[in-house]
Design a protein around this motif. Structure first.
Motif, mmCIF file in Angstrom:
data_model
loop_
_atom_site.group_PDB
_atom_site.id
_atom_site.type_symbol
_atom_site.label_atom_id
_atom_site.label_comp_id
_atom_site.label_asym_id
_atom_site.label_seq_id
_atom_site.Cartn_x
_atom_site.Cartn_y
_atom_site.Cartn_z
ATOM 1 N N LEU A 151 0.863 -1.178 0.000
ATOM 2 C CA LEU A 151 0.000 0.000 0.000
ATOM 3 C C LEU A 151 0.895 1.222 0.000
ATOM 4 O O LEU A 151 1.628 1.472 0.960
ATOM 5 C CB LEU A 151 -0.911 0.006 1.229
ATOM 6 C CG LEU A 151 -1.914 -1.139 1.345
ATOM 7 C CD1 LEU A 151 -2.656 -1.061 2.669
ATOM 8 C CD2 LEU A 151 -2.901 -1.108 0.180
ATOM 9 N N SER A 186 -9.022 4.452 1.223
ATOM 10 C CA SER A 186 -8.691 4.408 2.644
ATOM 11 C C SER A 186 -9.932 4.691 3.478
ATOM 12 O O SER A 186 -10.625 5.695 3.262
ATOM 13 C CB SER A 186 -7.613 5.446 2.968
ATOM 14 O OG SER A 186 -7.458 5.587 4.364
ATOM 15 N N ARG A 187 -10.207 3.833 4.452
ATOM 16 C CA ARG A 187 -11.327 4.062 5.377
ATOM 17 C C ARG A 187 -10.974 5.142 6.389
ATOM 18 O O ARG A 187 -11.803 6.003 6.725
ATOM 19 C CB ARG A 187 -11.670 2.757 6.100
ATOM 20 C CG ARG A 187 -12.780 2.902 7.156
ATOM 21 C CD ARG A 187 -12.983 1.620 7.926
ATOM 22 N NE ARG A 187 -11.779 1.218 8.642
ATOM 23 C CZ ARG A 187 -11.404 1.729 9.820
ATOM 24 N NH1 ARG A 187 -12.132 2.655 10.408
ATOM 25 N NH2 ARG A 187 -10.300 1.311 10.396
ATOM 26 N N HIS A 201 -8.798 7.572 6.069
ATOM 27 C CA HIS A 201 -8.600 8.886 5.440
ATOM 28 C C HIS A 201 -9.602 9.013 4.295
ATOM 29 O O HIS A 201 -9.244 8.787 3.122
ATOM 30 C CB HIS A 201 -7.174 9.028 4.942
ATOM 31 C CG HIS A 201 -6.137 8.843 6.013
ATOM 32 N ND1 HIS A 201 -5.794 9.829 6.894
ATOM 33 C CD2 HIS A 201 -5.388 7.758 6.349
ATOM 34 C CE1 HIS A 201 -4.871 9.390 7.732
ATOM 35 N NE2 HIS A 201 -4.605 8.129 7.422
ATOM 36 N N ASN A 234 -9.261 9.586 0.245
ATOM 37 C CA ASN A 234 -7.873 9.355 -0.147
ATOM 38 C C ASN A 234 -7.662 7.894 -0.518
ATOM 39 O O ASN A 234 -8.407 7.016 -0.067
ATOM 40 C CB ASN A 234 -6.924 9.758 0.986
ATOM 41 C CG ASN A 234 -6.891 11.256 1.190
ATOM 42 O OD1 ASN A 234 -6.292 11.992 0.410
ATOM 43 N ND2 ASN A 234 -7.565 11.733 2.230
ATOM 44 N N TYR A 239 -4.760 4.662 -1.482
ATOM 45 C CA TYR A 239 -3.455 4.034 -1.678
ATOM 46 C C TYR A 239 -3.383 3.561 -3.136
ATOM 47 O O TYR A 239 -4.402 3.433 -3.818
ATOM 48 C CB TYR A 239 -3.271 2.798 -0.793
ATOM 49 C CG TYR A 239 -3.353 3.040 0.690
ATOM 50 C CD1 TYR A 239 -2.270 3.566 1.379
ATOM 51 C CD2 TYR A 239 -4.501 2.712 1.400
ATOM 52 C CE1 TYR A 239 -2.324 3.766 2.752
ATOM 53 C CE2 TYR A 239 -4.577 2.904 2.771
ATOM 54 C CZ TYR A 239 -3.489 3.440 3.447
ATOM 55 O OH TYR A 239 -3.544 3.633 4.791
ATOM 56 N N LEU A 298 -16.078 3.389 3.431
ATOM 57 C CA LEU A 298 -14.990 3.995 2.662
ATOM 58 C C LEU A 298 -15.370 5.353 2.088
ATOM 59 O O LEU A 298 -14.621 5.924 1.305
ATOM 60 C CB LEU A 298 -14.584 3.056 1.521
ATOM 61 C CG LEU A 298 -14.004 1.706 1.946
ATOM 62 C CD1 LEU A 298 -13.924 0.759 0.757
ATOM 63 C CD2 LEU A 298 -12.625 1.883 2.571
#
Length: 598
Positions: free
Chosen positions: A177, A192-193, A195, A198, A200, A588
């Motif tokens: 990641l 990203s959960r 963030h 956002n 990876y 998410l």
């Protein structure tokens, strides 16, 4: 009803049993390949990953209950057999299998697992449609040829690790990641959960991390690593693939090539008993293009390109002359001995050329009496024809094929034509292994889509020292300290020496059209790290799947990957990719727009 193996322990794999074990009591376990009932005696072909072993079952040895059990057995039942090794009579020896001179007389038989009739027969070189095979890949993987492929793949990885360990490399893992740094193929993104909004990216390669490891003083790194690229698939490409990846400090091109030549030599000798002569021949990128029309040339045969532009620059054939006047070229290949091709075959080759961008295909057949058959000779002088024939070493019975256009089109057309003719002549032998290094690639290439130069390999590739001034004046002419290793026309690995000086890296970013802010936005963590002392370094990465494909003489890397994807990047077995629950999307902070998908 299935039975337990309690009290039994496998003593041998099937082909580990030999005449050395005669009269010994052994225990083997595996799948039933075939059952033959001869009335009073039942023969089983027992299969495991090592091969086939014949089991003899009769009531006098195994008892009535055991014999009744054997009568229920069908193909792909999993069984355990305890018995004694016996020599086969001379008239029953089977020379097609490794254990063909022995058999096991069973004294105990257990049915460990029953099986339904499989959707296709488990046999070598199956002609079952690939999509069905991949839907039931767990059955397809039982095929002996596929098992041999994966065993060879395992051996390849093991030898690479042993060699690199001996060369004082360290095996170090890098993240799966990471940050998306678009500069090449399309990334696979992972939301990203923690963030929201956002993402990876799954790594296309460990490139930046392995350079950071050099900066961190680890000197020699390697990793057998998964990489991911969201691109269209073909025979030698998958969305996830495996690299043998390495990076070295305080080296230049020859150092990296030397280590990798010795690795290839050891691997091919230990696995295939093939001798790789060192040093491996090297061609510059331009030499490869001029001679073979490809930067991954197949050098197992001739049919090399010949530039005829100087001979034909003033000729009366408009197609040739206009190509040269417009900055292109006229080149030809001599398909030796192919002058007897029927006209329909030559026309088919013309259509093939058109599929690669040609506007047509001119040709000349040299007849056995030395005369010519062609529609273009009337536009050429006798001297021009004689010079053409001399330049391509034409002889009676040869077929000369021409390409006339921009250089890149001519290379593509004739480079692929020579391969197509070789395929038609069936001269590409899979058991012949011809390596070639291709060096001095262009550092940059112009992207008409982006209206700027893009890196031919990646933005951290070192230019040849003598070409560095051209970064400011003529970036298209800058050559890179980049090198590919090619086997039988397939690029199996590539790498480069990296930029480690700040001023050269800034020139590179400037040539790519990046502002300082854009460069730091994409690669900031690497550029910041480079402020703290960077050793000269370089590396190389092999496509493990491609190497094993060639070593096993397979037609596709799917035959050497345990659970591959098909052409649309889906998996028929697991049905991936698939929809997920709304709750997962909400976690998410994502929402699917159904209207956009329709």
């Amino acid at each position: 009803m299935s039975e337990s193996m309690q009290g039994l322990k496998r003593s041998h794999r099937c082909t580990e049993v030999s005449k050395d074990n005669l009269e010994q009591k052994i225990t083997v376990m595996g799948w039933v390949q075939k059952r033959r009932d001869l009335g009073g005696v039942i023969f089983l072909d027992l299969r495991d990953r090592s091969g086939i072993l014949q089991i003899v079952i009769d009531a006098s040895s195994i008892g009535e209950e055991g014999f009744a059990k054997a009568e229920r057995i069908r193909s792909e039942f999993v069984v355990a057999v305890e018995g004694v090794v016996e020599k086969r009579s001379d008239d029953t020896v089977n020379s097609n299998i490794a254990t063909g001179d022995i058999e096991i007389r069973a004294y105990d038989l257990r049915l460990l697992s029953e099986a339904e009739t499989p959707p296709f027969q488990i046999e070598e070189n199956s002609d079952v449609k690939e999509e069905l095979r991949l839907k039931y890949r767990y059955l397809d993987l039982r095929r002996p040829d596929i098992q041999r492929n994966l065993i060879m793949r395992s051996k390849m990885s093991s030898i690479a690790r042993q060699f690199l360990d001996q060369e004082k490399f360290l095996e170090i893992e890098t993240p799966m990641l990471t940050k998306s740094t678009p500069e090449g193929a399309r990334d696979y993104l992972v939301p990203s959960r923690v963030h929201p909004g956002n993402f990876y990216a799954l790594p296309q390669s460990p490139q930046i991390f392995k350079q950071l490891l050099m900066l961190s003083g680890y000197d020699r790194y390697y990793q057998i690593v998964k990489c991911f690229r969201d691109e269209d698939l073909r025979a030698d490409r998958q969305p996830e693939f495996t690299q043998i990846d390495m990076e070295l400090s305080f080296v230049d091109v020859d150092d990296v090539i030397n280590i990798n030549e010795r690795l290839l030599q050891k691997t091919f000798k230990q696995i295939l008993d093939v001798d790789v002569s060192l040093p491996i021949e090297r061609l510059t990128y331009q030499e490869a293009m001029d001679r073979f029309g490809s930067d991954k040339p197949d050098t197992r045969f001739g049919f090399e390109l010949v530039d005829l532009s100087d001979i034909l620059k003033d000729c009366g054939f408009k197609v040739f002359k206009s190509a040269i006047d417009n900055g292109g070229s006229v080149r030809a290949i001599n398909a030796k001995g192919c002058g007897n091709f029927p006209r329909r075959t030559i026309d088919a080759l013309g259509e093939f050329a058109v599929s690669y961008g040609a506007k047509g295909m001119a040709w000349i057949v040299i007849n056995e009496d030395g005369s010519y058959k062609s529609v273009i000779t009337k536009f050429l002088s006798e001297e021009e024809i004689a010079n053409i024939v001399k330049s391509v070493d034409g002889q009676p019975g040869d077929l000369i094929l021409f390409g006339a256009d921009k250089n890149e089109v001519v290379y593509d057309v004739l480079g692929n034509l020579r391969l197509e003719i070789a395929r038609r002549l069936d001269i590409l032998k899979k058991d012949e292994f011809k390596f070639i290094w291709v060096t001095d690639f262009p550092l940059l290439e112009w992207s008409s889509e982006n209206k700027r130069y893009v890196a031919k390999h990646h933005p951290f590739t070192m230019p040849l020292e003598e070409d560095i001034p051209l970064l400011d004046t003529d970036p298209s002419k800058v050559r890179a300290k980049a090198y590919d290793i090619v086997l039988n026309g397939v690029e199996i690995g590539g790498g480069s020496i990296r930029i480690h000086q700040k001023e050269i890296q800034e020139k590179m970013f400037n040539a790519l059209g990046f502002t300082k802010e854009e460069a730091y936005d994409r690669f900031g963590f690497l550029l910041n790290a480079f402020k703290y002392g960077v050793p000269p370094h370089g590396g190389l990465a092999y496509g493990l799947d491609r190497i094993v494909m060639l070593m096993t003489q397979s037609d596709s890397i799917r035959e050497v990957i345990a659970f591959p994807k098909i052409k649309d990047a889906s998996c028929p077995m697991t049905e991936a990719p698939g929809e997920v629950e709304v709750k997962q999307l909400e976690e998410l902070s994502l929402k699917i727009d159904k209207l956009e998908l329709e």
